[in-house]
Design a protein around this motif. Structure first.
Motif, short mmCIF file in Angstrom:
data_model
loop_
_atom_site.label_atom_id
_atom_site.label_comp_id
_atom_site.label_asym_id
_atom_site.label_seq_id
_atom_site.Cartn_x
_atom_site.Cartn_y
_atom_site.Cartn_z
N ASP B 291 0.88 -1.13 -0.05
CA ASP B 291 0.09 0.01 0.08
C ASP B 291 0.89 1.39 -0.22
OD1 ASP B 291 -2.43 -1.56 -0.06
OD2 ASP B 291 -2.49 -1.34 2.19
N ILE B 292 0.47 2.24 -0.60
CA ILE B 292 1.29 3.64 -0.60
C ILE B 292 0.32 4.66 -0.32
CG2 ILE B 292 2.61 3.09 -2.53
CD1 ILE B 292 0.74 5.01 -4.21
N ASP B 293 0.91 5.76 0.29
CA ASP B 293 0.17 6.75 0.67
C ASP B 293 0.47 8.13 0.07
OD1 ASP B 293 -0.43 5.83 3.69
OD2 ASP B 293 1.82 5.74 3.68
N VAL B 294 1.49 8.08 -0.73
CA VAL B 294 1.96 9.16 -1.53
C VAL B 294 2.38 8.62 -2.81
CG1 VAL B 294 3.51 11.48 -1.84
CG2 VAL B 294 2.55 10.68 0.54
N ALA B 295 2.05 9.31 -3.89
CA ALA B 295 2.62 9.40 -5.07
C ALA B 295 3.16 10.52 -5.76
CB ALA B 295 1.67 8.60 -6.00
N TYR B 296 4.62 10.37 -6.15
CA TYR B 296 5.30 11.66 -6.49
C TYR B 296 5.72 11.71 -7.68
CZ TYR B 296 8.40 15.56 -5.94
OH TYR B 296 9.24 16.87 -6.09
N ILE B 297 5.31 12.40 -8.64
CA ILE B 297 5.79 12.64 -10.02
C ILE B 297 6.44 14.00 -10.28
CG2 ILE B 297 5.27 12.93 -12.39
CD1 ILE B 297 2.71 11.14 -11.97
N GLY B 298 7.95 13.56 -10.16
CA GLY B 298 8.71 14.90 -10.03
C GLY B 298 10.19 14.74 -10.23
N ILE B 378 5.73 6.15 -3.61
CA ILE B 378 6.15 5.63 -4.87
C ILE B 378 6.36 6.77 -5.89
CG2 ILE B 378 3.96 5.08 -5.98
CD1 ILE B 378 5.60 2.90 -7.23
N SER B 379 7.73 6.83 -6.31
CA SER B 379 8.04 8.14 -6.85
C SER B 379 9.14 7.93 -8.07
CB SER B 379 9.22 8.62 -5.77
OG SER B 379 9.87 9.75 -6.38
N THR B 380 8.86 9.03 -9.19
CA THR B 380 9.33 8.70 -10.23
C THR B 380 10.89 9.25 -10.27
OG1 THR B 380 8.86 11.26 -10.84
CG2 THR B 380 7.22 9.28 -11.47
N THR B 381 11.34 9.63 -8.91
CA THR B 381 12.61 10.47 -8.74
C THR B 381 13.89 9.33 -9.14
OG1 THR B 381 12.51 9.97 -6.61
CG2 THR B 381 11.71 12.06 -7.19
N ARG B 388 15.84 10.69 2.83
CA ARG B 388 16.22 11.79 1.64
C ARG B 388 14.94 12.67 1.52
NH1 ARG B 388 19.51 12.96 -2.63
NH2 ARG B 388 18.35 13.61 -4.30
N MET B 389 13.94 11.91 1.21
CA MET B 389 12.74 12.75 0.89
C MET B 389 11.64 13.14 2.14
SD MET B 389 11.74 11.24 -2.99
CE MET B 389 10.01 11.60 -2.84
N GLY B 390 12.32 12.76 3.43
CA GLY B 390 11.51 13.22 4.52
C GLY B 390 11.89 12.44 5.63
N ALA B 391 11.11 12.06 6.71
CA ALA B 391 11.33 11.31 7.81
C ALA B 391 11.96 9.90 7.48
CB ALA B 391 9.98 10.93 8.47
N LYS B 392 12.87 9.67 8.41
CA LYS B 392 13.70 8.33 8.24
C LYS B 392 12.74 7.25 8.32
CE LYS B 392 18.20 9.48 10.52
NZ LYS B 392 17.76 10.30 11.87
N SER B 393 11.71 7.24 8.91
CA SER B 393 10.60 6.05 8.89
C SER B 393 10.07 5.84 7.54
CB SER B 393 9.76 6.22 10.15
OG SER B 393 9.08 7.31 9.90
N SER B 394 10.21 6.96 6.54
CA SER B 394 9.45 6.71 5.54
C SER B 394 9.91 5.92 4.45
CB SER B 394 9.09 8.11 4.82
OG SER B 394 10.52 8.85 4.44
N LYS B 395 9.43 5.47 3.66
CA LYS B 395 9.88 4.35 2.53
C LYS B 395 9.37 4.89 1.36
CE LYS B 395 8.84 0.48 5.50
NZ LYS B 395 7.79 1.03 6.31
N VAL B 396 10.32 4.95 0.12
CA VAL B 396 10.18 5.43 -1.03
C VAL B 396 10.71 4.12 -2.21
CG1 VAL B 396 10.93 7.06 -2.51
CG2 VAL B 396 10.72 7.78 -0.48
N TYR B 397 9.65 3.87 -2.98
CA TYR B 397 9.77 3.04 -3.94
C TYR B 397 9.96 3.84 -5.21
CZ TYR B 397 8.14 -0.66 -0.94
OH TYR B 397 8.22 -1.78 0.26
N LEU B 398 10.84 3.26 -6.15
CA LEU B 398 10.79 4.15 -7.44
C LEU B 398 10.16 3.49 -8.64
CD1 LEU B 398 14.76 4.92 -7.19
CD2 LEU B 398 12.94 6.40 -6.63
N GLY B 399 9.64 4.18 -9.40
CA GLY B 399 9.04 3.53 -10.58
C GLY B 399 8.89 4.75 -11.62
N SER B 400 8.45 4.28 -12.96
CA SER B 400 8.28 5.03 -13.88
C SER B 400 6.95 5.95 -13.78
CB SER B 400 8.02 3.99 -15.43
OG SER B 400 6.69 3.59 -15.51
N PRO B 401 6.98 6.84 -14.66
CA PRO B 401 5.42 7.93 -14.32
C PRO B 401 4.40 6.73 -14.57
CG PRO B 401 7.11 8.87 -15.70
CD PRO B 401 7.74 7.62 -15.43
#
Lengths: 173, 421
Positions: B291-298, B378-381, B388-401
């Motif tokens: 499950d994701i909370d935030v999707a970032y296209i940037g 999940i982020s396009t970065t 890097r993108m916020g709290a140490k407990s946050s998790k970032v997955y990378l994917g295409s737009p």
């Protein structure tokens, strides 16, 4: 033969120590003092408070991967770290470290037997990391990079060159 | 001696007929790119200390992108300092026009054969245009601005060949994540990567920029793509003048790379990198329900015109999953304007996206949209290091737009090929 007695401590880390661990983004606004205080806390919360001038960071592969922020190297230097010895370095970090006068050495010998707190010393002339039980070979740095480190980094190095030159624009790095 | 493209460019920049791998040479810099974060505020004190000015104001381009829009007192002060410096020095300055890695190409500054340094780790982006471009720190940049020169160790060349055609809903980001997954983040030991093969030649320039940009994630110094008609057409369209003959900037046919890796676009499936490294990449269908909370296209690798269009293809006529926040920070004003003209921005907004300024935003750890505690994004970065993108407990997955947009619809990480056209 240079005689150097190991008298500093090794701080031992694994592979892929990144620039966010070395200089966390959220402390960027606080200046180098604040950054240094949080240096490497993501992997070793006690590092910044226990490292002493001259102590040596020993790490695995790809040390300093990530962003170009030179505060990553600056934070280590600010804490008085004597040198970083790693199996390999991320390129930008490697350049930044030398530019800031922080000695960085690629270990060609095996560092895996080193334990945190072991007594160590760098023998620059002999290109080795000295431990209590022997020497670990390091890749020698080219003379002009050692020169730059000896001057304290790129800026003092350029200052010296510019001061010595009547025509600064013609000065090579 | 046959020469790689990297060797040819470095030889020219260092005034030699040829260079060998491992040679340490001093090269003249054709262009230096700096931004608000590592630029004026860091280099000016050093230039002052040295008592010198810029080696050539016409070879310096400044972009504000990290502290844009200056929504803190500190950020505003940094931007003000940046603007004053630009005016005082008379350098080309793009203020709030977008991310440096996207703005320089779109204004025709980067051309085949150039030797360029940038004050940012994603500077290999210039390699998409056949320029040898790499990132350096602020102190080293001050040295370049003062002298116009920099030392460089001639790198080995890793050739990465891609064969076949990309299938539907696949992008350069998937190619790059697949390369990170196989080769690792130190797969490049500061070598020059040469991307080649029919898949690469079939990509448009913005997709090529993503490949070159993320050569940094592969641990390389540069990520070169030899110029072709696609390159030259883009340059002509984007106002570049004095165009070189692309034939001069090809690797010699008999130049043997130090490493060769082959990838097949035909068998590629959408890739996702798990926290906290781009090297944790795997096919999207190998992930347990996430499950994701935030999707970032940037970011420079994930919100260019091509990326916005891809996201809109998925989001058109649909709305976000309940509780999911979709943030879109278009990489440049020009790309956003074009996307707006074509109705793409409206599609994104209608789906529920919040549009952020044309800047690096949370990818660089700046701005007010940073991720909170325990947030999964999940982020396009380009990179997903811990904290890097916020709290140490946050998790970032990378994917295409495509993958990020599809995941925003589903509320969990999904294969974008499962979302119908």
């Amino acid at each position: 033969m240079t005689m150097v007695v190991p008298r500093h401590r090794a701080f031992v880390f694994g592979n892929d120590i990144d620039t966010d661990a070395l200089a966390p983004g959220q402390y960027m606004g606080g200046g180098i003092e604040a950054l240094a205080a949080h240096c490497l806390e993501a992997v070793d919360p006690d590092f910044a408070s226990s490292v002493q001038p001259g102590d040596i960071v020993v790490a695995g592969k790809n040390f300093g991967m990530g962003s170009s922020r030179e505060q990553a190297a600056q934070a280590l230097r600010h804490l008085g770290v004597g040198a970083v010895v790693a199996r390999s370095f991320a390129g930008i970090f490697y350049r930044n470290a030398i530019n800031l006068g922080l000695p960085v050495f690629i270990a060609t010998g095996d560092t895996s037997m080193l334990r945190p707190g072991d007594a160590v010393e760098i023998d620059i002339d002999g290109a080795a990391l000295l431990t209590q039980t022997g020497r670990i070979a390091l890749e020698p740095l080219p003379y002009f990079l050692l020169d730059m480190i000896a001057d304290g980094g790129l800026v003092p190095h350029l200052e010296k060159r510019f001061a010595a030159s009547a025509s600064p624009k013609e000065t090579a790095l | 001696m046959p020469q790689s493209l990297a060797q040819k460019i470095i030889a020219r920049a260092s005034g030699r007929s040829h260079v060998e791998v491992g040679d340490v040479v001093t090269a003249r810099v054709d262009l230096a790119m700096i931004h608000d974060s590592g630029g004026p505020r860091r280099v000016e004190p050093i230039l002052k200390r040295l008592g010198v000015g810029l080696y050539d104001k016409d070879k310096v381009v400044l972009v504000s992108d990290h502290y844009v829009p200056g929504d803190t007192e500190e950020g505003a002060a940094i931007l003000q300092l940046t603007r004053r410096w630009a005016a005082e020095k008379g350098v080309t300055f793009y203020d709030g026009e977008g991310i440096c890695h996207v703005v320089l190409p779109e204004r025709g500054h980067l051309k085949p054969g150039m030797f360029v340094v940038g004050g940012d780790s994603h500077s290999p982006t210039g390699g998409a245009f056949g320029a040898y471009m790499f990132g350096i720190g602020a102190t080293e940049m001050a040295g370049v601005l003062a002298t116009g020169e920099i030392w460089i160790k001639v790198p080995e060349t890793i050739r990465i060949e891609w064969s076949g055609t990309l299938g539907p809903r696949l992008m350069a980001k998937d190619m790059l994540l697949a390369m990170c997954g196989r080769l690792g983040m130190d797969g490049g030991r500061y070598q020059a990567i040469e991307y080649a093969g029919e898949t690469v030649r079939g990509l448009g320039m913005q997709e090529r920029m993503t490949l070159s940009n993320m050569a940094a994630e592969l641990g390389a110094q540069a990520g070169l793509i030899a110029p072709d008609q696609t390159t030259m057409a883009w340059l002509a369209e984007h106002g570049a003048t004095d165009l070189p003959d692309p034939a001069h900037w090809q690797p010699d046919l008999d130049a043997v790379p130090d490493e060769l890796h082959r990838f097949d676009a035909e068998t590629l499936v959408p890739q996702v990198a798990a926290p906290h490294s781009p090297a944790n990449s795997a096919p999207v269908d190998e992930y347990e329900p996430t499950d994701i909370d935030v999707a970032y296209i940037g970011a420079c690798t994930g919100a260019k015109y091509t990326d916005l269009k891809a996201a809109a293809d998925i989001l058109r006529g649909r709305t976000l999953a309940k509780g999911v926040e979709l943030l879109v920070a278009p990489s440049s004003k020009r790309d956003q304007d074009r996307a707006a003209d074509e109705g793409i921005m409206k599609v994104l907004e209608d789906a529920g996206a919040k549009v952020l300024p044309n800047a690096c935003g949370i990818c660089a750890g700046y701005g007010s949209a940073r991720l909170g505690e325990d947030v999964t994004c999940i982020s396009t970065t380009a990179r997903n290091f811990r904290g890097r993108m916020g709290a140490k407990s946050s998790k970032v997955y990378l994917g295409s737009p495509y993958t990020v947009a599809a995941s925003a619809l589903a509320g969990r990480i999904v294969d974008p090929r499962e979302v119908g056209a």
